[in-house]
Scaffold this motif. Structure first.
Motif, PDB file in Angstrom:
ATOM      1  N   CYS A 334      43.608  29.269  34.995  1.00  0.00           N
ATOM      2  CA  CYS A 334      42.565  29.906  36.185  1.00  0.00           C
ATOM      3  C   CYS A 334      41.591  30.884  35.604  1.00  0.00           C
ATOM      4  N   HIS A 335      42.205  31.901  34.767  1.00  0.00           N
ATOM      5  CA  HIS A 335      41.326  32.926  34.075  1.00  0.00           C
ATOM      6  C   HIS A 335      40.085  32.263  33.101  1.00  0.00           C
ATOM      7  N   TYR A 338      37.281  30.312  35.289  1.00  0.00           N
ATOM      8  CA  TYR A 338      36.341  30.608  36.243  1.00  0.00           C
ATOM      9  C   TYR A 338      34.946  31.115  35.271  1.00  0.00           C
ATOM     10  N   ASP A 342      30.938  36.981  39.850  1.00  0.00           N
ATOM     11  CA  ASP A 342      31.650  37.913  40.677  1.00  0.00           C
ATOM     12  C   ASP A 342      32.378  38.957  39.760  1.00  0.00           C
ATOM     13  N   ALA A 344      33.972  41.606  40.713  1.00  0.00           N
ATOM     14  CA  ALA A 344      35.136  41.964  41.164  1.00  0.00           C
ATOM     15  C   ALA A 344      36.315  41.054  41.228  1.00  0.00           C
ATOM     16  N   TYR A 345      35.799  39.679  41.123  1.00  0.00           N
ATOM     17  CA  TYR A 345      36.755  38.619  41.398  1.00  0.00           C
ATOM     18  C   TYR A 345      37.180  38.453  39.724  1.00  0.00           C
ATOM     19  N   GLN A 346      36.437  38.525  38.637  1.00  0.00           N
ATOM     20  CA  GLN A 346      36.575  38.568  37.535  1.00  0.00           C
ATOM     21  C   GLN A 346      37.687  39.639  37.227  1.00  0.00           C
ATOM     22  N   LEU A 348      39.787  41.017  39.142  1.00  0.00           N
ATOM     23  CA  LEU A 348      41.126  40.385  39.756  1.00  0.00           C
ATOM     24  C   LEU A 348      41.697  39.438  38.805  1.00  0.00           C
ATOM     25  N   LEU A 349      40.986  38.518  38.299  1.00  0.00           N
ATOM     26  CA  LEU A 349      41.701  37.482  37.325  1.00  0.00           C
ATOM     27  C   LEU A 349      42.278  38.016  36.085  1.00  0.00           C
ATOM     28  N   THR A 352      45.524  39.974  36.990  1.00  0.00           N
ATOM     29  CA  THR A 352      46.460  39.124  37.421  1.00  0.00           C
ATOM     30  C   THR A 352      47.037  38.667  36.044  1.00  0.00           C
TER      31      THR A 352
END
Length: 584
Positions: A334-335, A338, A342, A344-346, A348-349, A352
């Motif tokens: 997933c990382h 992507y 974004d 913020a999402y980056q 978050l990944l 995680t």
């Protein structure tokens, strides 16, 4: 007072029989001997001969006295003495008296007196009378005038004191005019007179004893004495029997009472019988048996629990390890895929991914601990020297201390503690698995170092100077009875008494990053060696781990070797549940 039991009564009866048989036999023999001696001692001939001997002594004494009287009469009738007694001067008379003393050795003194006890002349032998060896007799005889008709013969009698050695009194036929009297004192050895008195006393006692029913008197007296002896023997035999047997019976009763809770499953009972006899040996053997049974039961229960925990650890390791790789690969995929913009999402990944990788690493480490615990092998015991092994471990840890000061390794813990070994120079033979025991000792020492570190740095590892020493760890060994005692002491915070009973159970730990398997593995290794491990308060102020291993040749060592062979045979059997399997 406690009523004697059957065993006491039997022992007392046996002592009584043993004491009475020779006593009764001695009484019968003694009565026979007394009767014969009594019959022999009181023969009628004894009295006749005793009376004859007494008469001989009496005649001898009378003859001695009569001889002295006749001697005094002969002296008084001598012409020289008669002329001197009636002559005018005293000197010729004294010369005659001196001659007479020399001529008659039994004389003590001679006196010539006028009427009215007026002394004319006297002479003595020159030495006093010895009352202890001599008896005296005084005789008085009249002296006739030389020119006149001879006077009547004088009469003389022994004074009343003749027999007791005293002189006094005598014979006197009166006095008239110018008469002269001879007073002669004789001395004779007192031995014959003393023997006469002793013979008279003996004869009186013999006659009195003979008159007082001698046979009945002697028999009854000795019979009463033997009856009293018999009664005293019975009483003493009973007392001695009770005193001897009661401690034995009491200890046997204690031993019998201890078997009842043992039969109910309580193996913590101890008799502790004092003494050095067979009953005390039995009590000590009983206590040793209970200790071995208790240790064996505790070992079996612990190994049973360990087997269950190992099964569970094997299952958990299998269940946890299988999904770890897919989870980590999915998050990484997933990382990686992507491609958006974004931020913020980056972030978050990325967060995680970091969390998943960290937790997967923690789980992998936990799975490794589970796998190691599940695959823990049975110790293979071989003859070895425990003292030599401990000295080698001291050198091994010293090398780790040097390496830990220079490199950031797991052994760096040992570089921050003051570690010392105190091992006797004498050999300490034992049956050991050196590799397994090295692992157990290493776990305890590292646990002590980690406890010191946590106490100094805080629960989350607060920074400390690189040269700071966290504390002291001491490893010592000694011989105690049939065991070797290995003590590991530290000056850290110690272990809370509330968790000491469970600290060796799997998954019980006092550290924030511990798995709770290290001490379980340590105890498993110690139990496989036939030993025990306990946690106590250390003299240094921290915790003390005490390991007891059996000495070579002791019953505990032989039992450990038998258990090792049985477990090895069981693990090698086909289909054995303990056989290792693939945890991949």
């Amino acid at each position: 007072m406690r009523i004697p039991g059957r065993t006491e009564r039997r022992v007392v009866a046996a002592i009584l029989v043993t004491a009475l048989i020779p006593l009764v036999a001695s009484i019968v023999v003694a009565r026979t001997v007394i009767a014969r001696v009594s019959a022999t001692a009181f023969q009628p001939e004894f009295g006749v001969h005793l009376d004859r001997a007494l008469g001989v002594y009496a005649e001898l004494a009378a003859a001695i006295k009569q001889g002295m009287r006749l001697e005094a009469e002969a002296i008084a009738a001598g012409d020289a003495l008669r002329r001197g007694a009636f002559a005018g001067g005293a000197r010729p008379l004294e010369a005659e008296l001196a001659r007479l003393l020399e001529a008659h050795p039994t004389l003590v003194s001679l006196r010539v007196e006028r009427c009215g006890d007026e002394l004319v002349a006297s002479r003595e032998r020159g030495r006093p009378v010895d009352p202890a060896r001599e008896k005296t007799l005084s005789v008085r005889r009249p002296i006739a005038r030389p020119a006149g008709p001879p006077g009547e013969p004088a009469r003389g009698d022994l004074a009343r004191g003749d027999d007791d050695g005293g002189g006094g009194g005598g014979d006197d036929d009166g006095c008239g005019g110018d008469a002269r009297t001879l007073a002669a004192t004789f001395a004779a050895p007192s031995a014959r007179f003393d023997e006469l008195q002793e013979a008279q006393a003996f004869a009186q006692a013999y006659r009195a004893l003979e008159r007082e029913h001698r046979k009945e008197y002697l028999d009854e007296s000795y019979g009463d004495a033997f009856a009293a002896l018999l009664g005293a023997t019975i009483v003493l035999a009973v007392i001695a029997g009770v005193l001897v047997v009661r401690p034995v019976v009491d200890r046997i009763a204690r031993l019998a009472a201890a078997t009842r809770p043992v039969a109910e499953g309580d193996l913590s009972v101890r008799v502790g019988l004092p003494g050095n006899d067979e009953v005390a040996d039995l009590g000590r053997a009983f206590d040793r048996m209970l200790e071995e049974l208790e240790g064996s039961r505790a070992r079996i229960e612990f190994l049973k629990r360990m087997g269950e925990w190992q099964k569970m650890a094997r299952h958990l390791a299998h269940e946890i390890k299988n999904p770890l790789t897919p989870i980590q690969l999915a998050v990484e995929e997933c990382h990686r895929r992507y491609a958006g913009s974004d931020p913020a999402y980056q972030r978050l990944l990325q967060t995680t991914l970091e969390v998943v990788e960290e937790e997967v690493g923690t789980l992998r480490r936990l799975v490794g601990e589970f796998s190691s615990f599940a695959r823990l092998p049975q110790a293979e015991l071989e003859p070895s020297d425990l003292a030599e092994f401990l000295r080698e471990q001291g050198e091994h840890f010293a090398a780790f201390e040097e390496a830990g000061r220079e490199h950031a390794t797991d052994e760096a813990l040992l570089g921050r503690v003051d570690l010392a070994f105190d091992v006797p120079d004498a050999p300490m033979p034992a049956a050991l698995d050196r590799e397994m025991l090295r692992r157990a000792l290493g776990n305890i020492v590292r646990n002590a170092a980690q406890a010191l570190r946590d106490a100094r740095q805080g629960a989350r590892g607060a920074a400390q100077p690189a040269s700071a020493v966290w504390g002291r760890v001491r490893v010592s060994a000694r011989i105690e009875g049939q065991s070797y005692v290995i003590a590991v002491d530290d000056d850290g915070p110690g272990i809370d008494p509330a968790v000491r009973d469970t600290v060796f159970d799997p998954y019980v730990t006092t550290r924030y990053d511990g798995t709770g398997l290290g001490l379980s593995i340590v105890k498993k290794i110690v139990v496989d060696h036939g030993g025990t491990i306990d946690v106590l308060d250390s003299p240094l102020g921290g915790a003390r781990f005490v390991i007891r291993l059996p000495r070579a040749g002791t019953p505990a060592a032989r039992a450990a070797l038998r258990a090792e062979r049985e477990d090895a045979a069981a693990q090698g059997a086909p289909g054995s549940p303990e056989a290792p399997n693939d945890l991949a």
